[in-house]
Design an enzyme around this catalytic site. Structure first.
Site, PDB file in Angstrom:
ATOM      1  N   SER A   1       6.916  11.386  12.921  1.00  0.00           N
ATOM      2  CA  SER A   1       7.324   9.898  13.103  1.00  0.00           C
ATOM      3  C   SER A   1       7.715   9.719  14.475  1.00  0.00           C
ATOM      4  CB  SER A   1       8.325   9.376  12.130  1.00  0.00           C
ATOM      5  OG  SER A   1       8.301   8.195  11.959  1.00  0.00           O
TER       6      SER A   1
ATOM      7  N   ASP B   1      -0.170   3.148   6.685  1.00  0.00           N
ATOM      8  CA  ASP B   1       0.990   3.162   7.689  1.00  0.00           C
ATOM      9  C   ASP B   1       0.831   2.486   8.960  1.00  0.00           C
ATOM     10  OD1 ASP B   1       2.992   4.555   9.523  1.00  0.00           O
ATOM     11  OD2 ASP B   1       1.775   6.216   9.729  1.00  0.00           O
TER      12      ASP B   1
ATOM     13  N   HIS C   1       3.366   6.175   5.194  1.00  0.00           N
ATOM     14  CA  HIS C   1       4.068   6.953   6.325  1.00  0.00           C
ATOM     15  C   HIS C   1       5.307   7.533   5.616  1.00  0.00           C
ATOM     16  CE1 HIS C   1       5.744   7.256  10.188  1.00  0.00           C
ATOM     17  NE2 HIS C   1       7.021   7.153   9.647  1.00  0.00           N
TER      18      HIS C   1
END
Length: 356
Positions: free
Chosen positions: A143, A297, A326
């Site tokens: 991320s 996501d 995600h």
């Protein structure tokens, strides 16, 4: 957190951070790895050293945690477990970097922290101290950490002071661009679990400033000034996404915003914050790459576009696309302990084992 902020009691991100101590894991060694907390170039790191014997020099992974540059910690359960499993299964040294966070610190502090820690580790004397093969180092993150990893590897390629370059980079559902916040994945996954469009916009804006005017402009996708229009070629999803991900969305030219915002907060146009803004020439020579994207996501299209651009630049890329949400790879510790998280982690380790 939202209620606390609305009542004027506490900033949203600071309220979320109140939950982090519950997940804290002290540096506890076990039969497989020795775990210590230390500092590299005055940046806090958690170090995982495998106990099993090695025939020669070991591999190493430098890892940056996610959390939108505002949250997360190398010492919480999911990242501690990820570090232990990666180190043990690869018989590799793993360095998990604890960079400073927004909203107290803004870009480029987070980048500078992870860059200085990585550069310190890549010194020949330090690699030798930990028995690491200088030709078998990977930089990785998930991320926001994937964002930092991509930016660090780009910078290392151009840093003449760094003699040891990473052999690989592994980017787990990375955030890679700040220009177009209305990609098909933003529209399709606006209200999906874990990372909504609202929250991602807040993470991006607070990476640079607490000024709500930037957040408001980003929310309407009108934050890029016309003088930066040349950068949109690097994130033009109509050219960079496969048909199955365009999903009948129609590309529309950008609507330009205020030059004043870009002058005040130039970070969102800086490729150290948005690695997709690197030119084709700057992508050439990057190391072998692993990219994981998730279907549900908001950041899906960032990773897909980077895959396409890296391949076009001649970089060897393995792209895995998972039908999940995600952050799934961090749901590997109780009480969540999701099977999909373990599958993604095992695949990540498998790729590292084959390519590092």
């Amino acid at each position: 957190a939202w209620a606390a902020e609305q009542l004027g009691l506490m900033h949203y991100m600071e309220a979320l951070k109140l939950f982090m101590p519950v997940e804290y894991v002290p540096p506890t060694s076990d039969e497989n790895v020795t775990v210590t907390d230390t500092e590299f170039s005055n940046v806090a790191v958690r170090l995982y050293l495998p106990r099993k014997a090695s025939d020669g020099l070991r591999r190493a992974v430098v890892f940056f945690h996610g959390g939108g540059w505002c949250l997360g910690d190398a010492t919480v359960k999911p990242y501690d477990l990820l570090g232990r499993q990666t180190s043990n299964n690869l018989n590799a040294v793993l360095v998990s970097v604890n960079y400073r966070l927004a909203p107290k610190y803004h870009f480029p502090v987070q980048f500078e922290d992870v860059y200085s820690a990585t550069k310190f580790f890549l010194q020949s004397s330090v690699l030798s101290q930990y028995g690491v093969d200088p030709h078998r180092v990977c930089v990785s993150g998930d991320s926001a950490g994937g964002n930092l990893a991509a930016a660090v590897v780009q910078q290392l390629l151009e840093d003449s002071e760094v003699k040891t370059k990473p052999k690989a980079q592994a980017l787990i559902y990375p955030a890679l661009q700040t220009l177009d916040l209305n990609l098909p994945s933003h529209q399709d996954n606006e209200n999906k679990p874990i990372l909504s469009r609202w929250l991602m916009t807040r993470f991006w804006s607070e990476y640079f400033t607490l000024d709500p005017s930037l957040r408001k402009a980003m929310a309407s996708n009108r934050h890029v000034p016309v003088e930066a229009s040349h950068l949109f070629q690097f994130v033009n999803w109509s050219n960079l996404l496969p048909e199955e991900l365009k999903k009948n969305h129609i590309y529309t030219p950008p609507t330009y915003g205020s030059s004043e915002l870009a002058q005040k907060y130039p970070g969102f146009l800086d490729r150290r914050a948005a690695p997709l803004l690197a030119s084709d020439a700057q992508l050439q020579g990057l190391p072998i790459t692993y990219i994981l994207t998730c279907e549900h996501d908001i950041l899906r299209d960032d990773g897909v576009m980077y895959t396409e651009r890296l391949r076009a630049a001649g970089v060897q890329v393995t792209h895995d696309h998972a039908n999940t949400f995600h952050g799934a790879m961090t749901f590997i510790s109780p009480p969540a302990n999701l099977a999909v998280g373990h599958r993604l982690l095992n695949r990540y380790i498998e790729w590292l084992n084959e390519n590092l």
